[in-house]
Design a protein around this motif. Structure first.
Motif, PDB file in Angstrom:
ATOM      1  N   MET A   1       0.844  -1.181   0.000  1.00 24.67           N
ATOM      2  CA  MET A   1       0.000   0.000   0.000  1.00 24.67           C
ATOM      3  C   MET A   1       0.884   1.238   0.000  1.00 24.67           C
ATOM      4  O   MET A   1       1.815   1.322   0.787  1.00 24.67           O
ATOM      5  CB  MET A   1      -0.850  -0.014   1.259  1.00 24.67           C
ATOM      6  CG  MET A   1      -2.323   0.111   0.964  1.00 24.67           C
ATOM      7  SD  MET A   1      -3.231  -0.405   2.387  1.00 24.67           S
ATOM      8  CE  MET A   1      -4.228   0.734   2.871  1.00 24.67           C
ATOM      9  N   GLY A   2       0.563   2.148  -0.885  1.00 23.07           N
ATOM     10  CA  GLY A   2       1.349   3.359  -1.002  1.00 23.07           C
ATOM     11  C   GLY A   2       0.978   4.369   0.079  1.00 23.07           C
ATOM     12  O   GLY A   2       0.010   4.220   0.835  1.00 23.07           O
ATOM     13  N   GLY A   3       1.759   5.416   0.157  1.00 21.60           N
ATOM     14  CA  GLY A   3       1.545   6.460   1.172  1.00 21.60           C
ATOM     15  C   GLY A   3       0.200   7.158   1.034  1.00 21.60           C
ATOM     16  O   GLY A   3      -0.486   7.444   2.016  1.00 21.60           O
ATOM     17  N   TRP A   4      -0.174   7.419  -0.242  1.00 24.05           N
ATOM     18  CA  TRP A   4      -1.457   8.101  -0.471  1.00 24.05           C
ATOM     19  C   TRP A   4      -2.630   7.198  -0.114  1.00 24.05           C
ATOM     20  O   TRP A   4      -3.671   7.665   0.377  1.00 24.05           O
ATOM     21  CB  TRP A   4      -1.570   8.565  -1.917  1.00 24.05           C
ATOM     22  CG  TRP A   4      -0.701   9.768  -2.176  1.00 24.05           C
ATOM     23  CD1 TRP A   4       0.440   9.791  -2.897  1.00 24.05           C
ATOM     24  CD2 TRP A   4      -0.918  11.080  -1.695  1.00 24.05           C
ATOM     25  NE1 TRP A   4       0.972  11.049  -2.905  1.00 24.05           N
ATOM     26  CE2 TRP A   4       0.132  11.884  -2.149  1.00 24.05           C
ATOM     27  CE3 TRP A   4      -1.876  11.688  -0.898  1.00 24.05           C
ATOM     28  CZ2 TRP A   4       0.255  13.230  -1.867  1.00 24.05           C
ATOM     29  CZ3 TRP A   4      -1.754  13.031  -0.632  1.00 24.05           C
ATOM     30  CH2 TRP A   4      -0.711  13.780  -1.108  1.00 24.05           C
ATOM     31  N   GLN A   5      -2.500   5.940  -0.329  1.00 25.87           N
ATOM     32  CA  GLN A   5      -3.562   5.005   0.009  1.00 25.87           C
ATOM     33  C   GLN A   5      -3.747   4.917   1.530  1.00 25.87           C
ATOM     34  O   GLN A   5      -4.865   4.849   2.030  1.00 25.87           O
ATOM     35  CB  GLN A   5      -3.273   3.620  -0.573  1.00 25.87           C
ATOM     36  CG  GLN A   5      -3.374   3.579  -2.088  1.00 25.87           C
ATOM     37  CD  GLN A   5      -2.919   2.242  -2.656  1.00 25.87           C
ATOM     38  OE1 GLN A   5      -2.089   1.554  -2.061  1.00 25.87           O
ATOM     39  NE2 GLN A   5      -3.451   1.897  -3.824  1.00 25.87           N
ATOM     40  N   VAL A   6      -2.658   4.921   2.243  1.00 27.07           N
ATOM     41  CA  VAL A   6      -2.725   4.907   3.713  1.00 27.07           C
ATOM     42  C   VAL A   6      -3.375   6.198   4.206  1.00 27.07           C
ATOM     43  O   VAL A   6      -4.244   6.177   5.098  1.00 27.07           O
ATOM     44  CB  VAL A   6      -1.313   4.730   4.333  1.00 27.07           C
ATOM     45  CG1 VAL A   6      -1.351   4.921   5.842  1.00 27.07           C
ATOM     46  CG2 VAL A   6      -0.746   3.375   3.970  1.00 27.07           C
ATOM     47  N   PHE A   7      -2.967   7.297   3.606  1.00 26.58           N
ATOM     48  CA  PHE A   7      -3.554   8.588   3.991  1.00 26.58           C
ATOM     49  C   PHE A   7      -5.053   8.610   3.710  1.00 26.58           C
ATOM     50  O   PHE A   7      -5.862   9.032   4.546  1.00 26.58           O
ATOM     51  CB  PHE A   7      -2.840   9.726   3.243  1.00 26.58           C
ATOM     52  CG  PHE A   7      -3.426  11.088   3.530  1.00 26.58           C
ATOM     53  CD1 PHE A   7      -3.199  11.711   4.746  1.00 26.58           C
ATOM     54  CD2 PHE A   7      -4.227  11.730   2.594  1.00 26.58           C
ATOM     55  CE1 PHE A   7      -3.745  12.951   5.018  1.00 26.58           C
ATOM     56  CE2 PHE A   7      -4.779  12.965   2.855  1.00 26.58           C
ATOM     57  CZ  PHE A   7      -4.538  13.587   4.070  1.00 26.58           C
TER      58      PHE A   7
END
Length: 106
Positions: A1-7
């Motif tokens: 999971m990428g950073g934007w997805q976590v955000f």
């Protein structure tokens, strides 16, 4: 999971939690104090002015003695619908107020 997805997932979770928190309201426990609705109702009941006497119940006869200024003011207010020429009581009150300098005749 990428950073934007976590955000994004965190923002969705925070939004869902905010909806839940805002929709859950604490139960109102009786405090023994008067509610705003009861106070409003009592104020409305107390603000109704007392009924003024009906004109037919008023005495229109001339008074036995000369009016004092407060009595003359009250009589003038009670006999608003009467004319000075037709009501001896209002005429006596009017003369008392003229004599006291409270009314200047025209």
């Amino acid at each position: 999971m990428g950073g934007w997805q976590v955000f994004a997932a965190t923002m969705v979770l925070v939004g869902a939690m905010a909806v839940v928190v805002l929709n859950v309201r604490p139960q109102r426990l009786p405090t023994g104090r008067t509610s705003v609705a009861e106070i409003r109702q009592r104020l409305l009941a107390e603000s109704v002015p007392p009924a003024m006497p009906v004109a037919a119940a008023l005495s229109h006869s001339a008074p036995d003695r000369r009016f004092e200024v407060p009595e003359a003011h009250r009589t003038m207010q009670e006999h608003l619908d009467c004319s000075v020429g037709d009501c001896p009581r209002k005429a006596a009150a009017y003369q008392a107020l003229v004599a006291a300098g409270r009314i200047k005749p025209r």
